[in-house]
Scaffold this motif. Structure first.
Motif, PDB file in Angstrom:
ATOM      1  N   CYS A  54      21.521  35.780  74.725  1.00 11.65           N
ATOM      2  CA  CYS A  54      20.640  34.858  75.030  1.00 11.65           C
ATOM      3  C   CYS A  54      19.083  36.725  74.347  1.00 11.65           C
ATOM      4  O   CYS A  54      18.455  36.249  73.567  1.00 11.65           O
ATOM      5  CB  CYS A  54      19.850  35.173  76.572  1.00 11.65           C
ATOM      6  N   THR A  55      19.783  37.236  74.612  1.00 20.53           N
ATOM      7  CA  THR A  55      19.719  38.756  73.815  1.00 20.53           C
ATOM      8  C   THR A  55      19.523  38.566  72.158  1.00 20.53           C
ATOM      9  O   THR A  55      18.469  38.729  71.321  1.00 20.53           O
ATOM     10  CB  THR A  55      19.516  40.525  74.064  1.00 20.53           C
ATOM     11  N   PHE A  56      20.405  38.600  71.475  1.00 16.51           N
ATOM     12  CA  PHE A  56      20.827  38.440  69.962  1.00 16.51           C
ATOM     13  C   PHE A  56      20.266  37.690  69.741  1.00 16.51           C
ATOM     14  O   PHE A  56      19.630  37.099  68.159  1.00 16.51           O
ATOM     15  CB  PHE A  56      22.055  37.777  69.839  1.00 16.51           C
ATOM     16  N   ILE A  57      19.858  35.926  70.350  1.00 18.56           N
ATOM     17  CA  ILE A  57      19.384  34.381  69.567  1.00 18.56           C
ATOM     18  C   ILE A  57      18.121  34.854  69.971  1.00 18.56           C
ATOM     19  O   ILE A  57      16.865  34.594  68.398  1.00 18.56           O
ATOM     20  CB  ILE A  57      19.188  33.628  70.952  1.00 18.56           C
ATOM     21  N   PHE A  58      16.786  35.660  70.934  1.00 15.91           N
ATOM     22  CA  PHE A  58      15.546  35.787  71.127  1.00 15.91           C
ATOM     23  C   PHE A  58      15.254  36.659  70.167  1.00 15.91           C
ATOM     24  O   PHE A  58      14.337  36.596  69.581  1.00 15.91           O
ATOM     25  CB  PHE A  58      14.925  36.018  72.832  1.00 15.91           C
ATOM     26  N   ILE A  59      15.887  38.062  70.240  1.00 17.39           N
ATOM     27  CA  ILE A  59      15.212  39.409  68.939  1.00 17.39           C
ATOM     28  C   ILE A  59      15.562  38.182  68.187  1.00 17.39           C
ATOM     29  O   ILE A  59      14.874  38.648  66.985  1.00 17.39           O
ATOM     30  CB  ILE A  59      16.438  40.133  69.083  1.00 17.39           C
ATOM     31  N   SER A  60      16.525  37.328  67.285  1.00 20.11           N
ATOM     32  CA  SER A  60      16.844  37.148  66.186  1.00 20.11           C
ATOM     33  C   SER A  60      15.444  36.183  65.283  1.00 20.11           C
ATOM     34  O   SER A  60      14.233  36.166  64.577  1.00 20.11           O
ATOM     35  CB  SER A  60      17.867  36.269  65.733  1.00 20.11           C
ATOM     36  N   GLY A  61      15.154  35.174  66.319  1.00 21.42           N
ATOM     37  CA  GLY A  61      13.678  34.330  66.806  1.00 21.42           C
ATOM     38  C   GLY A  61      12.337  35.270  66.193  1.00 21.42           C
ATOM     39  O   GLY A  61      11.735  34.968  65.361  1.00 21.42           O
ATOM     40  N   PHE A  62      12.391  36.387  67.950  1.00 17.05           N
ATOM     41  CA  PHE A  62      11.100  37.626  67.990  1.00 17.05           C
ATOM     42  C   PHE A  62      11.307  37.971  65.945  1.00 17.05           C
ATOM     43  O   PHE A  62      10.047  38.258  65.610  1.00 17.05           O
ATOM     44  CB  PHE A  62      11.234  38.938  68.598  1.00 17.05           C
ATOM     45  N   ILE A  77      24.294  34.259  57.051  1.00 16.52           N
ATOM     46  CA  ILE A  77      25.017  34.259  57.755  1.00 16.52           C
ATOM     47  C   ILE A  77      25.814  33.410  58.170  1.00 16.52           C
ATOM     48  O   ILE A  77      26.588  33.019  59.094  1.00 16.52           O
ATOM     49  CB  ILE A  77      23.749  34.454  58.640  1.00 16.52           C
ATOM     50  N   LEU A  78      24.997  32.448  57.734  1.00 17.92           N
ATOM     51  CA  LEU A  78      25.681  31.187  58.522  1.00 17.92           C
ATOM     52  C   LEU A  78      27.307  30.975  57.565  1.00 17.92           C
ATOM     53  O   LEU A  78      28.196  30.057  57.754  1.00 17.92           O
ATOM     54  CB  LEU A  78      25.552  29.526  57.009  1.00 17.92           C
ATOM     55  N   GLY A  79      27.811  31.257  55.834  1.00 11.75           N
ATOM     56  CA  GLY A  79      28.411  31.893  55.790  1.00 11.75           C
ATOM     57  C   GLY A  79      29.469  32.060  56.445  1.00 11.75           C
ATOM     58  O   GLY A  79      30.901  31.831  56.186  1.00 11.75           O
ATOM     59  N   LEU A  80      28.972  33.276  56.769  1.00  9.87           N
ATOM     60  CA  LEU A  80      29.502  34.264  57.710  1.00  9.87           C
ATOM     61  C   LEU A  80      30.628  33.364  58.515  1.00  9.87           C
ATOM     62  O   LEU A  80      31.653  34.158  58.881  1.00  9.87           O
ATOM     63  CB  LEU A  80      29.210  35.558  58.068  1.00  9.87           C
ATOM     64  N   GLY A  81      29.433  33.019  59.442  1.00 12.97           N
ATOM     65  CA  GLY A  81      30.078  32.094  60.818  1.00 12.97           C
ATOM     66  C   GLY A  81      31.170  30.971  60.459  1.00 12.97           C
ATOM     67  O   GLY A  81      32.021  31.253  61.161  1.00 12.97           O
ATOM     68  N   ILE A  82      31.256  30.228  59.060  1.00 19.13           N
ATOM     69  CA  ILE A  82      31.972  29.045  58.827  1.00 19.13           C
ATOM     70  C   ILE A  82      33.244  29.793  58.086  1.00 19.13           C
ATOM     71  O   ILE A  82      34.523  29.683  58.300  1.00 19.13           O
ATOM     72  CB  ILE A  82      31.666  28.770  57.382  1.00 19.13           C
ATOM     73  N   LEU A  83      33.112  31.163  57.716  1.00 19.37           N
ATOM     74  CA  LEU A  83      34.015  32.108  57.536  1.00 19.37           C
ATOM     75  C   LEU A  83      35.075  32.722  58.713  1.00 19.37           C
ATOM     76  O   LEU A  83      36.174  32.544  58.478  1.00 19.37           O
ATOM     77  CB  LEU A  83      33.847  33.208  56.219  1.00 19.37           C
ATOM     78  N   ILE A  84      34.385  32.619  59.199  1.00 19.92           N
ATOM     79  CA  ILE A  84      35.218  32.934  61.225  1.00 19.92           C
ATOM     80  C   ILE A  84      35.657  31.978  61.463  1.00 19.92           C
ATOM     81  O   ILE A  84      36.735  32.006  62.301  1.00 19.92           O
ATOM     82  CB  ILE A  84      33.834  33.866  62.068  1.00 19.92           C
ATOM     83  N   GLU A  85      35.112  31.016  61.594  1.00 14.29           N
ATOM     84  CA  GLU A  85      35.563  29.376  61.708  1.00 14.29           C
ATOM     85  C   GLU A  85      37.484  29.220  60.541  1.00 14.29           C
ATOM     86  O   GLU A  85      38.198  28.923  61.837  1.00 14.29           O
ATOM     87  CB  GLU A  85      35.002  28.489  62.065  1.00 14.29           C
ATOM     88  N   ILE A  86      37.492  29.652  59.593  1.00 17.44           N
ATOM     89  CA  ILE A  86      38.175  29.256  58.945  1.00 17.44           C
ATOM     90  C   ILE A  86      39.329  30.669  59.217  1.00 17.44           C
ATOM     91  O   ILE A  86      40.719  29.586  59.705  1.00 17.44           O
ATOM     92  CB  ILE A  86      38.150  29.448  57.208  1.00 17.44           C
ATOM     93  N   GLY A 100      30.662  29.322  66.614  1.00 19.35           N
ATOM     94  CA  GLY A 100      30.141  30.400  66.452  1.00 19.35           C
ATOM     95  C   GLY A 100      28.712  30.128  66.861  1.00 19.35           C
ATOM     96  O   GLY A 100      27.907  30.149  66.026  1.00 19.35           O
ATOM     97  N   ILE A 101      28.581  31.891  67.562  1.00 19.52           N
ATOM     98  CA  ILE A 101      26.575  32.360  67.394  1.00 19.52           C
ATOM     99  C   ILE A 101      26.084  32.447  65.792  1.00 19.52           C
ATOM    100  O   ILE A 101      25.557  32.981  66.047  1.00 19.52           O
ATOM    101  CB  ILE A 101      26.937  33.615  67.989  1.00 19.52           C
ATOM    102  N   LEU A 102      26.918  32.581  64.636  1.00 22.16           N
ATOM    103  CA  LEU A 102      27.046  33.412  63.243  1.00 22.16           C
ATOM    104  C   LEU A 102      26.307  31.992  62.234  1.00 22.16           C
ATOM    105  O   LEU A 102      25.421  31.849  61.989  1.00 22.16           O
ATOM    106  CB  LEU A 102      27.711  34.117  62.629  1.00 22.16           C
ATOM    107  N   THR A 103      27.216  30.910  62.998  1.00 19.88           N
ATOM    108  CA  THR A 103      26.722  29.881  62.837  1.00 19.88           C
ATOM    109  C   THR A 103      25.293  29.384  62.668  1.00 19.88           C
ATOM    110  O   THR A 103      24.589  28.379  62.385  1.00 19.88           O
ATOM    111  CB  THR A 103      27.863  28.669  63.194  1.00 19.88           C
ATOM    112  N   LEU A 104      25.275  28.959  64.615  1.00 16.32           N
ATOM    113  CA  LEU A 104      23.921  29.001  64.884  1.00 16.32           C
ATOM    114  C   LEU A 104      22.773  30.307  64.503  1.00 16.32           C
ATOM    115  O   LEU A 104      22.009  28.906  63.896  1.00 16.32           O
ATOM    116  CB  LEU A 104      23.794  29.662  66.551  1.00 16.32           C
ATOM    117  N   LEU A 105      23.103  31.004  64.360  1.00 17.62           N
ATOM    118  CA  LEU A 105      22.103  31.787  63.908  1.00 17.62           C
ATOM    119  C   LEU A 105      21.627  31.679  62.699  1.00 17.62           C
ATOM    120  O   LEU A 105      20.426  31.712  62.011  1.00 17.62           O
ATOM    121  CB  LEU A 105      21.825  33.850  64.004  1.00 17.62           C
ATOM    122  N   GLY A 106      22.411  31.913  61.596  1.00 16.44           N
ATOM    123  CA  GLY A 106      22.531  31.045  60.763  1.00 16.44           C
ATOM    124  C   GLY A 106      21.595  29.871  60.122  1.00 16.44           C
ATOM    125  O   GLY A 106      20.547  29.374  59.480  1.00 16.44           O
TER     126      GLY A 106
END
Length: 244
Positions: A54-62, A77-86, A100-106
């Motif tokens: 929650c801290t990461f997501i809220f601060i990212s929006g802020f 960020i989205l690309g890194l999230g997809i890379l981690i998935e693969i 994961g959370i990087l996919t979300l934040l991206g």
């Protein structure tokens, strides 16, 4: 000192990164190396994990209004999230990460760009209250309900939960598994609540209080949070194997 830097935000993010590293260290011990740590299955551990994300997501929006080259950063960020998935699906399929959370934040960083014209129609305080309410209302949709934690208000139709697209949105398909699952809903509403909080801070003149430098080591960690997130899990895994 960089007058344009909000050091308090860096420090909060850095504190969350340290908590994340410790949490994932214990997670690896329990679920990969089979250490017996009973309290890690407790409510306290769940609250700890929720505090971190929650801290990461809220601060990212802020921080969204503060960034430059926003589309480029969101794509990275989205690309890194997809890379981690693969990588995890190939290397450790039993502990794979999907959405994961990087996919979300991206995704949030990209989607909020065209959504700003719509969001700007709301008074900031109303937008904050509405986004928090929507986050709480949709917190349990991964489990098939509208509601928050132990309070399930409405059971959602099962035909919403059917494929990868619905899983990405927040309605996981049958037999879906991920060790780090952050769907678009409910978490985008927490991200938007951070966005509206920034608007309130700006209008009330509170941003100047965020420029005070407190703990430089935490602030450095916060400034490098993305890189630390990407490398921390393989580094933890390597160190555990080394010491064992």
């Amino acid at each position: 000192m960089n007058e344009k830097r909000y050091f308090i935000l860096d420090g909060i993010r850095g504190f969350a990164v340290i908590n994340m590293i410790i949490y994932h260290f214990i997670w690896d011990l329990v679920y990969i190396f089979r250490f017996d740590i009973p309290w890690f299955e407790s409510e306290i551990s769940y609250i700890w994990q929720q505090f971190i994300c929650c801290t990461f997501i809220f601060i990212s929006g802020f921080c969204e209004p503060l960034g430059t080259r926003k589309l480029k950063r969101g794509i990275i960020i989205l690309g890194l999230g997809i890379l981690i998935e693969i990588v995890t699906m190939i290397a450790t399929p039993e502990n794979r990460v999907r959405f994961g959370i990087l996919t979300l934040l991206g995704s949030c960083a990209i989607l909020i760009i065209p959504a700003k014209k719509f969001l700007e129609k709301f008074p900031s305080i109303f937008g904050l209250i509405l986004s928090i309410a929507l986050f709480l209302l949709t917190k349990n949709i991964n489990d098939g309900y509208l509601g928050f934690n132990n309070l399930n208000l409405i059971k959602l139709p099962s035909n919403l939960y059917k494929n990868s697209i619905t899983t990405y949105l927040g309605f996981p398909m049958p037999n879906f598994y991920s060790t780090d699952y952050f769907s678009l809903m409910p978490w985008i509403f927490l991200y938007i609540s951070g966005y509206f909080s920034y608007q309130i801070f700006k209008r009330q003149g509170f941003l100047k209080y965020l420029k005070i430098s407190k703990i430089k080591s935490l602030e450095w960690i916060g400034r490098n949070s993305l890189a630390l997130y990407v490398i921390h899990q393989p580094l933890i895994y390597f160190l555990i194997i080394l010491f064992l």
